[in-house]
Design a protein around this motif. Structure first.
Motif, PDB file in Angstrom:
ATOM      1  N   LEU A   1       0.719  -1.203   0.028  1.00 56.63           N
ATOM      2  CA  LEU A   1       0.088  -0.034  -0.119  1.00 56.63           C
ATOM      3  C   LEU A   1       0.754   1.352   0.062  1.00 56.63           C
ATOM      4  N   SER A   2       1.990   1.235   0.381  1.00 53.10           N
ATOM      5  CA  SER A   2       2.973   2.260   0.517  1.00 53.10           C
ATOM      6  C   SER A   2       3.990   2.541  -0.673  1.00 53.10           C
ATOM      7  N   ALA A   3       3.998   1.438  -1.487  1.00 49.99           N
ATOM      8  CA  ALA A   3       4.954   1.234  -2.687  1.00 49.99           C
ATOM      9  C   ALA A   3       4.523   2.629  -3.537  1.00 49.99           C
ATOM     10  N   ASP A   4       5.347   2.980  -4.490  1.00 53.18           N
ATOM     11  CA  ASP A   4       5.282   4.002  -5.460  1.00 53.18           C
ATOM     12  C   ASP A   4       4.393   3.372  -6.367  1.00 53.18           C
ATOM     13  N   GLU A   5       4.622   2.346  -6.923  1.00 54.12           N
ATOM     14  CA  GLU A   5       3.743   1.708  -7.820  1.00 54.12           C
ATOM     15  C   GLU A   5       2.932   0.462  -7.098  1.00 54.12           C
ATOM     16  N   PHE A   6       1.635   1.065  -6.894  1.00 51.69           N
ATOM     17  CA  PHE A   6       0.584  -0.018  -6.443  1.00 51.69           C
ATOM     18  C   PHE A   6       0.229  -1.374  -6.914  1.00 51.69           C
ATOM     19  N   ASP A   7       0.431  -2.499  -6.735  1.00 50.12           N
ATOM     20  CA  ASP A   7       0.318  -3.714  -7.155  1.00 50.12           C
ATOM     21  C   ASP A   7      -1.120  -4.191  -6.665  1.00 50.12           C
ATOM     22  N   LEU A   8      -2.183  -3.773  -7.447  1.00 54.21           N
ATOM     23  CA  LEU A   8      -3.491  -4.372  -6.910  1.00 54.21           C
ATOM     24  C   LEU A   8      -3.904  -5.798  -6.954  1.00 54.21           C
ATOM     25  N   LYS A   9      -3.145  -6.407  -7.844  1.00 56.31           N
ATOM     26  CA  LYS A   9      -3.241  -7.882  -7.988  1.00 56.31           C
ATOM     27  C   LYS A   9      -2.727  -8.569  -6.748  1.00 56.31           C
ATOM     28  N   GLU A  10      -1.379  -8.105  -6.553  1.00 54.66           N
ATOM     29  CA  GLU A  10      -0.696  -8.892  -5.450  1.00 54.66           C
ATOM     30  C   GLU A  10      -1.449  -8.570  -4.205  1.00 54.66           C
ATOM     31  N   PHE A  11      -2.043  -7.261  -3.811  1.00 52.07           N
ATOM     32  CA  PHE A  11      -2.674  -6.812  -2.637  1.00 52.07           C
ATOM     33  C   PHE A  11      -3.943  -7.842  -2.627  1.00 52.07           C
ATOM     34  N   ASN A  12      -4.576  -8.019  -3.705  1.00 52.17           N
ATOM     35  CA  ASN A  12      -5.653  -8.869  -3.718  1.00 52.17           C
ATOM     36  C   ASN A  12      -5.253 -10.217  -3.235  1.00 52.17           C
ATOM     37  N   VAL A  13      -4.332 -10.714  -3.738  1.00 50.34           N
ATOM     38  CA  VAL A  13      -3.972 -12.260  -3.402  1.00 50.34           C
ATOM     39  C   VAL A  13      -3.544 -12.189  -1.888  1.00 50.34           C
ATOM     40  N   VAL A  14      -2.621 -11.288  -1.440  1.00 50.79           N
ATOM     41  CA  VAL A  14      -2.187 -11.386  -0.083  1.00 50.79           C
ATOM     42  C   VAL A  14      -3.331 -11.062   0.862  1.00 50.79           C
ATOM     43  N   SER A  15      -3.962 -10.098   0.650  1.00 50.74           N
ATOM     44  CA  SER A  15      -5.109  -9.857   1.630  1.00 50.74           C
ATOM     45  C   SER A  15      -6.199 -11.032   1.648  1.00 50.74           C
ATOM     46  N   SER A  16      -6.175 -11.530   0.633  1.00 45.11           N
ATOM     47  CA  SER A  16      -7.181 -12.629   0.506  1.00 45.11           C
ATOM     48  C   SER A  16      -6.713 -13.760   1.406  1.00 45.11           C
ATOM     49  N   LYS A  17      -5.496 -14.083   1.179  1.00 45.10           N
ATOM     50  CA  LYS A  17      -4.877 -15.139   1.888  1.00 45.10           C
ATOM     51  C   LYS A  17      -5.023 -14.912   3.343  1.00 45.10           C
ATOM     52  N   MET A  18      -4.667 -13.345   3.716  1.00 44.78           N
ATOM     53  CA  MET A  18      -4.831 -12.992   5.095  1.00 44.78           C
ATOM     54  C   MET A  18      -6.140 -13.274   5.791  1.00 44.78           C
ATOM     55  N   TYR A  19      -7.230 -12.948   5.007  1.00 42.41           N
ATOM     56  CA  TYR A  19      -8.586 -12.985   5.451  1.00 42.41           C
ATOM     57  C   TYR A  19      -8.842 -14.362   5.807  1.00 42.41           C
ATOM     58  N   PHE A  20      -8.492 -15.270   4.732  1.00 41.16           N
ATOM     59  CA  PHE A  20      -8.819 -16.600   5.038  1.00 41.16           C
ATOM     60  C   PHE A  20      -8.131 -17.197   5.917  1.00 41.16           C
ATOM     61  N   ASP A  21      -6.771 -17.022   6.468  1.00 40.64           N
ATOM     62  CA  ASP A  21      -6.188 -17.901   7.158  1.00 40.64           C
ATOM     63  C   ASP A  21      -6.578 -17.317   8.735  1.00 40.64           C
ATOM     64  N   LEU A  22      -6.726 -16.148   8.883  1.00 41.85           N
ATOM     65  CA  LEU A  22      -7.021 -15.500  10.181  1.00 41.85           C
ATOM     66  C   LEU A  22      -8.602 -16.140  10.427  1.00 41.85           C
ATOM     67  N   GLY A  23      -9.387 -16.007   9.508  1.00 41.86           N
ATOM     68  CA  GLY A  23     -10.665 -16.397   9.929  1.00 41.86           C
ATOM     69  C   GLY A  23     -10.498 -17.914  10.275  1.00 41.86           C
ATOM     70  N   ALA A  24      -9.660 -18.722   9.384  1.00 37.41           N
ATOM     71  CA  ALA A  24      -9.724 -20.125   9.841  1.00 37.41           C
ATOM     72  C   ALA A  24      -9.098 -20.539  11.200  1.00 37.41           C
ATOM     73  N   ILE A  25      -8.132 -19.598  11.663  1.00 37.36           N
ATOM     74  CA  ILE A  25      -7.391 -19.705  12.802  1.00 37.36           C
ATOM     75  C   ILE A  25      -8.599 -19.555  13.830  1.00 37.36           C
ATOM     76  N   VAL A  26      -9.164 -18.315  13.806  1.00 35.13           N
ATOM     77  CA  VAL A  26     -10.252 -18.044  14.650  1.00 35.13           C
ATOM     78  C   VAL A  26     -11.211 -19.250  15.139  1.00 35.13           C
ATOM     79  N   PHE A  27     -11.693 -19.611  13.738  1.00 29.64           N
ATOM     80  CA  PHE A  27     -12.685 -20.718  13.662  1.00 29.64           C
ATOM     81  C   PHE A  27     -12.167 -22.055  14.676  1.00 29.64           C
ATOM     82  N   ARG A  28     -11.016 -22.434  14.280  1.00 26.84           N
ATOM     83  CA  ARG A  28     -10.373 -23.670  14.920  1.00 26.84           C
ATOM     84  C   ARG A  28      -9.868 -23.294  16.316  1.00 26.84           C
ATOM     85  N   ASP A  29      -9.606 -21.968  16.475  1.00 27.94           N
ATOM     86  CA  ASP A  29      -9.695 -21.900  17.981  1.00 27.94           C
ATOM     87  C   ASP A  29     -10.908 -22.160  18.912  1.00 27.94           C
ATOM     88  N   ASN A  30     -11.928 -21.489  18.447  1.00 23.81           N
ATOM     89  CA  ASN A  30     -13.097 -21.285  18.982  1.00 23.81           C
ATOM     90  C   ASN A  30     -14.109 -22.596  18.907  1.00 23.81           C
TER      91      ASN A  30
END
Length: 336
Positions: free
Chosen positions: A186-215
């Motif tokens: 997000l702070s890069a001079d040239e914003f890579d929307l495709k990579e942002f979508n990939v990384v943020s999607s993985k983060m959303y999925f994995d964090l949601g999975a961890i919270v579900f498995r914990d609870n």
């Protein structure tokens, strides 16, 4: 088989067979359909046992994490509907759940901005809003640190089927890397929307999975298998660590009694215990001379490392420190 899990070999064998069919990509639909009764009857202890066995087969961790996600997606309905014990409000697990709820709420609040970024276009304002929010999420790693340093050691102590924590730890490390990478994008001079979508999607999925498995898996099983005294000790141990948002207020009992400090021939140091002989070895192997001075300014102890800075004898024990010479050479440890 662990006394702290509740499963039978027949069910686990079926689940293990299903798991290996999925891992080997052998089109499991037919097998799943034939074993829906077993899948619908799955409970937290079954998952813990199953994943432990899969880890022991030494599959590549990257591949195993993907396959476990597929399995838990298949087990989602059964686990989500399974009646579980909930932690009381004086339990460490309760506070971890409070923190994870806030974590997920913060993430969900960003979804409209991410959606607009993709549908309506990238703007400096949207990037700035996301950068500000994601930069603050580095505190999420505190949640994982508490699990890894307080919960996991207790699990490894009491469960024979403990290797599920290895997968959790690996996923938590992945999330840490995503939380670091997203602000960089997000702070890069040239914003890579495709990579942002990939990384943020993985983060959303994995964090949601961890919270579900914990609870739905980890915490409920801990509540019925870990002795109460150890659950209480975990809460006290967490006081030395930072929480993402909500930290319990812990009232520690005074330890100023002889029985607490000296037990079974060891000295309780708060973070562990050692025998007097071991303590002496520790001090005598440090590359410095140490002198202990009490609250009355009297010398009570000095170390005897192999390479001494200057000679001392036991004649200085009890001596007022103001009467000692060469004070600047010693390392004075004084209790005020």
């Amino acid at each position: 088989m662990s006394e702290f899990t509740n499963h039978n070999d027949k069910k686990i064998n079926k689940l293990l067979e299903l798991s290996e069919i999925i891992i080997n990509k052998n089109k499991p639909a037919e097998y799943v359909k034939a074993n829906m009764d077993t899948i619908d009857a799955i409970m937290p202890s079954d998952v813990i046992r199953l994943i432990h066995l899969l880890v022991e087969k030494n599959y590549d961790m990257t591949d195993l994490k993907k396959h476990v996600s597929k399995l838990l997606n298949l087990f989602y309905k059964a686990l989500n509907n399974y009646p579980i014990v909930k932690p009381s409000d004086d339990d460490l697990l309760y506070y971890l759940q409070q923190n994870s709820e806030q974590m997920m709420a913060d993430l969900n609040a960003l979804k409209p901005i991410i959606k607009a970024l993709n549908l309506e276009g990238v703007t400096d304002e949207r990037k700035a809003d996301l950068l500000e929010a994601f930069a603050k999420m580095d505190v999420y790693s505190r949640y994982f640190t508490i699990k890894e340093n307080v919960l996991f050691p207790i699990i490894e102590k009491y469960w024979e089927d403990y290797k599920c924590v290895q997968i959790m730890w690996s996923i938590q490390d992945d999330i840490r890397s995503y939380l670091k990478r997203i602000p960089e994008l997000l702070s890069a001079d040239e914003f890579d929307l495709k990579e942002f979508n990939v990384v943020s999607s993985k983060m959303y999925f994995d964090l949601g999975a961890i919270v579900f498995r914990d609870n739905k898996i980890l915490f409920p099983q801990m509540l019925i298998t870990i002795p109460k005294k150890d659950m209480e000790a975990m809460l006290i141990a967490s006081d030395d660590l930072e929480f993402p948002f909500i930290k319990p207020v812990i009232e520690k009992e005074s330890d100023a009694n002889e029985e607490h400090f000296f037990k079974n021939g060891t000295v309780n140091l708060g973070t562990g215990a050692m025998s007097p002989e071991q303590l002496s070895m520790v001090f005598n192997h440090l590359p410095v001379d140490i002198t202990y001075v009490d609250e009355h300014d009297s010398v009570k102890y000095f170390s005897t490392p192999k390479h001494r800075i200057f000679p001392r004898t036991t004649a200085i024990i009890g001596r007022k420190v103001s009467n000692c010479t060469r004070q600047r050479v010693c390392m004075w440890l004084k209790i005020l």
